[in-house]
Design an enzyme around this catalytic site. Structure first.
Site, PDB file in Angstrom:
ATOM      1  N   SER A  42       0.872  -1.180   0.000  1.00 18.67           N
ATOM      2  CA  SER A  42       0.000   0.000   0.000  1.00 18.67           C
ATOM      3  C   SER A  42       0.905   1.224   0.000  1.00 18.67           C
ATOM      4  CB  SER A  42      -0.920  -0.010   1.222  1.00 18.67           C
ATOM      5  OG  SER A  42      -0.169  -0.053   2.417  1.00 18.67           O
ATOM      6  N   HIS A 147      -3.255  -6.053   2.714  1.00 20.32           N
ATOM      7  CA  HIS A 147      -2.315  -7.049   3.239  1.00 20.32           C
ATOM      8  C   HIS A 147      -2.952  -8.412   3.513  1.00 20.32           C
ATOM      9  CE1 HIS A 147       0.553  -3.685   4.822  1.00 20.32           C
ATOM     10  NE2 HIS A 147       0.555  -3.806   3.521  1.00 20.32           N
ATOM     11  N   GLN A 156      -6.585  -1.950   7.472  1.00 25.74           N
ATOM     12  CA  GLN A 156      -5.403  -2.733   7.071  1.00 25.74           C
ATOM     13  C   GLN A 156      -4.675  -3.406   8.227  1.00 25.74           C
ATOM     14  OE1 GLN A 156      -2.537  -1.386   3.834  1.00 25.74           O
ATOM     15  NE2 GLN A 156      -1.236  -1.141   5.624  1.00 25.74           N
ATOM     16  N   GLU A 157      -4.525  -2.692   9.345  1.00 21.50           N
ATOM     17  CA  GLU A 157      -3.718  -3.260  10.420  1.00 21.50           C
ATOM     18  C   GLU A 157      -4.312  -2.989  11.796  1.00 21.50           C
ATOM     19  OE1 GLU A 157       0.362  -1.912   9.974  1.00 21.50           O
ATOM     20  OE2 GLU A 157       0.088  -1.926   7.797  1.00 21.50           O
ATOM     21  N   GLU A 200       2.078  -9.122   6.964  1.00 20.31           N
ATOM     22  CA  GLU A 200       2.947  -8.675   8.051  1.00 20.31           C
ATOM     23  C   GLU A 200       2.864  -9.577   9.274  1.00 20.31           C
ATOM     24  OE1 GLU A 200       1.905  -4.547   8.513  1.00 20.31           O
ATOM     25  OE2 GLU A 200       3.230  -3.966   6.884  1.00 20.31           O
ATOM     26  N   ASP A 236      -3.791   0.942  11.801  1.00 19.82           N
ATOM     27  CA  ASP A 236      -3.387   1.615  10.560  1.00 19.82           C
ATOM     28  C   ASP A 236      -4.533   1.436   9.566  1.00 19.82           C
ATOM     29  OD1 ASP A 236      -2.330   2.640   8.261  1.00 19.82           O
ATOM     30  OD2 ASP A 236      -0.611   1.282   8.146  1.00 19.82           O
ATOM     31  N   GLU A 281      -2.801   5.364  12.426  1.00 17.24           N
ATOM     32  CA  GLU A 281      -1.999   5.723  11.242  1.00 17.24           C
ATOM     33  C   GLU A 281      -2.902   5.886  10.022  1.00 17.24           C
ATOM     34  OE1 GLU A 281       1.280   3.004  10.856  1.00 17.24           O
ATOM     35  OE2 GLU A 281       1.419   3.299   8.694  1.00 17.24           O
ATOM     36  N   ASP A 308       1.688   8.224   7.233  1.00 21.21           N
ATOM     37  CA  ASP A 308       2.606   7.353   6.490  1.00 21.21           C
ATOM     38  C   ASP A 308       2.566   7.758   5.011  1.00 21.21           C
ATOM     39  OD1 ASP A 308       3.964   5.252   5.280  1.00 21.21           O
ATOM     40  OD2 ASP A 308       2.521   3.710   5.800  1.00 21.21           O
ATOM     41  N   LYS A 333      10.161   5.288   6.823  1.00 25.71           N
ATOM     42  CA  LYS A 333      10.547   4.124   6.029  1.00 25.71           C
ATOM     43  C   LYS A 333      11.631   4.575   5.063  1.00 25.71           C
ATOM     44  CE  LYS A 333       5.872   2.013   5.857  1.00 25.71           C
ATOM     45  NZ  LYS A 333       4.597   2.033   5.095  1.00 25.71           N
ATOM     46  N   HIS A 361       8.963  -1.049   9.361  1.00 25.53           N
ATOM     47  CA  HIS A 361       9.168  -2.051   8.310  1.00 25.53           C
ATOM     48  C   HIS A 361       8.245  -1.756   7.134  1.00 25.53           C
ATOM     49  CE1 HIS A 361       5.635  -4.791   9.888  1.00 25.53           C
ATOM     50  NE2 HIS A 361       5.289  -3.541   9.751  1.00 25.53           N
ATOM     51  N   ARG A 362       8.304  -2.606   6.092  1.00 29.53           N
ATOM     52  CA  ARG A 362       7.321  -2.592   5.016  1.00 29.53           C
ATOM     53  C   ARG A 362       6.612  -3.946   5.024  1.00 29.53           C
ATOM     54  NH1 ARG A 362       7.732   2.021   1.346  1.00 29.53           N
ATOM     55  NH2 ARG A 362       5.554   1.398   1.292  1.00 29.53           N
ATOM     56  N   SER A 363       5.552  -4.035   4.243  1.00 22.11           N
ATOM     57  CA  SER A 363       4.840  -5.328   4.238  1.00 22.11           C
ATOM     58  C   SER A 363       5.686  -6.420   3.587  1.00 22.11           C
ATOM     59  CB  SER A 363       3.484  -5.179   3.551  1.00 22.11           C
ATOM     60  OG  SER A 363       3.624  -4.552   2.303  1.00 22.11           O
ATOM     61  N   LYS A 384       7.765   0.050  14.402  1.00 21.86           N
ATOM     62  CA  LYS A 384       6.631  -0.743  13.916  1.00 21.86           C
ATOM     63  C   LYS A 384       7.207  -1.845  13.047  1.00 21.86           C
ATOM     64  CE  LYS A 384       2.475  -0.224  11.129  1.00 21.86           C
ATOM     65  NZ  LYS A 384       2.008   0.392   9.878  1.00 21.86           N
TER      66      LYS A 384
END
Ligand code: PGA
Ligand code: ZN
Length: 417
Positions: A42, A147, A156-157, A200, A236, A281, A308, A333, A361-363, A384
């Site tokens: 994303s 994700h 998403q999270e 993730e 997020d 987020e 982000d 990031k 991090h990234r996915s 994160k």
């Protein structure tokens, strides 16, 4: 002399999604640094371009020689010079010629090689002796949106932060306990749940957003009671993925609900209050600076509001946000901006303006552990980086080692929320 670059090697390796990414070795006279680039699913539209057309193969076949011939003989310690040369080789604003993932991997590998030449760990080389604070891990528990599969929640999270933990070890094990409890709670709701996970490492269940929120809250409370550690839920939204610019609405497919900007802001505020969210987020899409500012003004003292996709680790864009008070935290990031120098510039600007830097991090990840060092070097209070999975625990376990190494290590001071 010790830090003069003697060789640069570039190779194609796997990331956690099974896609190719780039790993770079920088070899100095008596040091060695290795770093790999992650990748997003994303992604923000204003991020630098990850790879040139032709992908990693093109970098290896055509660009490796160009990059190494420019860098050999340079001093790895002069990070700004190296990053400048990388940007010159590329020659574009968005790093589309050699790719931001290429530049970031070289940039981080060079810094690690310089550190290693002095026999120092990266966090100490970059952050010095006063970099003694260990970030709190924000761990991913349930995955939805981009994700996870289409029956997973729209948000998403679903994350948690063990804000009462007194050491990184206590913190990462609290997160892993919550992760395990959440699986049990999902299974109680859906006996057919097979334990599938998203990109993730969070669970990817077939449940609604509200069911996920309830499970997340309950797991925080139960594990909090069992361990005596305060654990708080976080989210997020990755709202750019939900935003439909034609309809000017956020589309929650699973719930079959559409929310305009005003309704989205009210919805986010309601969730913050109901569930005592600690951190939110991307609650609004990447171009809605005004919406971010409004939300921050109305509820930013009760919950961290983090950007982000809106800021993409870019100091010029962050400046725009600071001017109107959009958000009070920023995701960091390095591959969104392409070099360590520019990453640091953004962190510095954020801190000077009381924006909390959250190193992330990234996915799509590798077992590269560099961001654990960056979080400590930058004294970021939060990292994160997931809770479970080899590419996530690579960072968490590195933090455990770092804490052990630092004589006066202490957990970071988290803002009150
Ligand atoms: P990405 O998303 O790495 O897929 O861009 C992670 C996030 O939004 O935090
Ligand atoms: Zn995000």
């Amino acid at each position: 002399m010790e830090t003069v670059i003697e060789d640069v090697r570039v190779r194609k390796i796997l990331d956690s999604r099974g896609n190719p990414t780039i790993e770079v070795d920088v070899i100095t006279w008596n040091g060695f640094g290795r770093a790999a680039a992650p990748s997003g699913a994303s992604t923000g539209t204003r991020e630098v371009v990850a790879f040139p057309e032709g992908g990693v193969d093109k970098v290896i076949s055509e660009l490796e020689d160009v990059i190494s011939s420019e860098l050999i003989g340079m001093d790895a310690e002069y990070l700004e010079d190296i990053d400048l040369i990388l940007k010159e080789i590329d020659g574009t604003e968005n790093l589309s010629n050699i790719g931001g993932n290429t530049t970031v991997a070289v940039s981080m590998a060079a810094a690690k090689a310089a550190a290693s030449s002095y026999n120092l760990p990266l966090y100490k080389f970059l952050g010095g002796n006063f970099a003694t604070s260990i970030p709190y891990p924000l761990g991913n528990m349930i995955n939805g949106g981009a994700h996870a599969g289409k029956h997973a929640p729209d948000i998403q999270e679903f994350l948690v932060i063990p804000k009462g933990a007194e050491s990184i070890q206590e913190a990462v094990f609290a997160n892993s306990k919550v992760h395990a409890r959440i699986r049990e709670l999902i299974q109680a709701k859906d006996p057919e749940f097979t334990g599938g996970k998203g990109d993730e490492g969070g669970w990817a269940p077939k449940i609604s957003n509200y069911e996920a929120l309830e499970i997340q809250a309950r797991a925080c409370e139960e594990i909090g009671d069992e361990t005596g550690i305060e654990i708080r839920p976080s989210l997020d939204f990755a709202a750019t993925e939900l935003w439909n610019s034609k309809e000017e609405k956020y589309i929650y497919k699973q719930e079959n609900i559409k929310r305009d900007t005003g309704e989205q802001i009210e919805f986010v505020k309601e969730l913050i209050k109901t569930y005592k969210m600690f951190f939110i987020e991307d609650p609004l899409h990447e171009s809605d600076f005004q919406g971010f500012a409004q939300l921050t003004k109305e509820i930013g003292d009760k919950c961290i509001i983090c950007g982000d996709d809106i800021f993409v680790t870019n100091s010029e864009i962050l400046k725009k946000g600071i001017e109107i008070g959009a958000a009070n935290a920023i995701i960091i990031k390095p591959n969104q901006i392409g070099t360590l120098t520019d990453t640091y510039k953004t962190v510095k600007l954020a801190k000077e303006n009381n924006y909390i830097p959250v190193v992330s991090h990234r996915s799509g990840e590798t077992t590269d552990e560099t961001i654990a060092h960056l979080a400590v070097a930058f004294s970021a209070p939060i990292i994160k980086t997931g809770a479970i999975g080899g590419e996530r625990i690579a960072k968490l376990n590195e933090l455990i080692r770092i804490q052990e190494e630092i004589p006066y290590a202490r957990m970071a001071k988290l803002p009150e929320r």
